[in-house]
Design a protein around this motif. Structure first.
Motif, short mmCIF file in Angstrom:
data_model
loop_
_atom_site.label_atom_id
_atom_site.label_comp_id
_atom_site.label_asym_id
_atom_site.label_seq_id
_atom_site.Cartn_x
_atom_site.Cartn_y
_atom_site.Cartn_z
N LEU A 36 0.83 -1.21 0.00
CA LEU A 36 0.00 0.00 0.00
C LEU A 36 0.86 1.26 0.00
O LEU A 36 0.51 2.26 -0.62
N GLN A 43 -4.41 2.88 -1.89
CA GLN A 43 -4.87 3.38 -0.59
C GLN A 43 -6.11 4.25 -0.79
O GLN A 43 -7.10 4.13 -0.10
N ARG A 47 -9.97 3.88 0.53
CA ARG A 47 -10.69 4.92 1.28
C ARG A 47 -12.03 5.23 0.60
O ARG A 47 -13.07 5.30 1.22
N VAL A 142 -5.74 2.57 6.61
CA VAL A 142 -5.82 3.33 5.37
C VAL A 142 -6.81 4.49 5.49
O VAL A 142 -6.62 5.55 4.91
N ASN A 146 -2.15 8.30 5.51
CA ASN A 146 -1.46 8.11 4.24
C ASN A 146 -0.18 7.39 4.60
O ASN A 146 0.62 7.90 5.38
#
Ligand code: HEM
Length: 182
Positions: A36, A43, A47, A142, A146
């Motif tokens: 990731l 990522q 989200r 996630v 970040n």
């Protein structure tokens, strides 16, 4: 000592369960975080998906008795003849290229090209625990952070080396967690 469990057996069983639970779950988490970090767009996709979904809320083969069968699960999951781009980190490939077949033994659909927990009566009993835990931890991380490589380093090193159960990292890296702006 047939039918009896000795002290030595108990130590072996406990050690085996410790390895089975720790190496697998912990290292799966480490791999997920590393990939990731190296793929920030994934990522963001996670989200987006979390916020969209939550909206703010047989082939029968005869195998002789006592045959030892060793399945190369890595090759099943990485064979380019079966997957479009097995070397790319694209979690959605498992949704797009779902090849599940009904399997009486599992009581549902099974994709025999992807068996991280094995299959059949000796498959991992903790799939019911490990999958939700991994999913929840990664989703939470996630959502809030970040995850990045340290300043000056483009990517984290995902070279691998063999382990007893799972592949592990040849070289561990430091990862930076930055809060996602609310
Ligand atoms: C990402 C996490 C995990 C993965 C990928 C995984 C994978 C596997 C695999 C491939 C097997 C062998 C299946 C076979 O022989 O065909 C197995 C067996 C087993 N796993 Fe896991 N495992 C995970 C987590 C856990 C956890 C958390 C525990 C315990 C708390 C656990 C306990 C066991 C045990 C006891 C067996 C032996 C089952 C038997 O031989 O009957 N595993 N696991």
């Amino acid at each position: 000592m047939r039918g009896k469990i000795s002290e030595e057996n108990v130590f072996y069983i406990v050690e085996n369960i410790n390895v089975a639970e720790i190496e697998t779950t912990l290292w799966s988490m480490e791999w997920a975080i590393a990939e990731l970090v190296n793929h920030p767009t994934v990522q963001q996709k996670i989200r987006d998906e979390i916020s969209t979904v939550l909206k703010g809320k047989s082939v029968i083969t005869q195998i002789p008795k006592e045959t030892k069968v060793v399945v190369n699960a890595w090759w099943l999951a990485n064979n380019p003849a079966w997957w479009n781009h097995p070397n790319e980190f694209r979690p959605e490939q498992f949704l797009e290229e779902d090849g599940g077949t009904e399997a009486a033994v599992a009581g549902g659909k099974v994709d025999f090209r992807y068996l991280p927990f094995g299959i059949g009566r000796r498959s991992c009993p903790e799939i019911i625990l490990a999958l939700p835990i991994l999913g929840l931890v990664i989703a939470k991380l996630v959502s809030n952070f970040n995850m990045q490589a340290p300043p000056g380093e483009g990517k984290v090193d995902t070279s691998e080396k063999g382990g007893q159960f799972s592949l592990h990292f040849a070289k561990h890296s430091t990862v930076v967690f930055k809060l996602v702006a609310a």
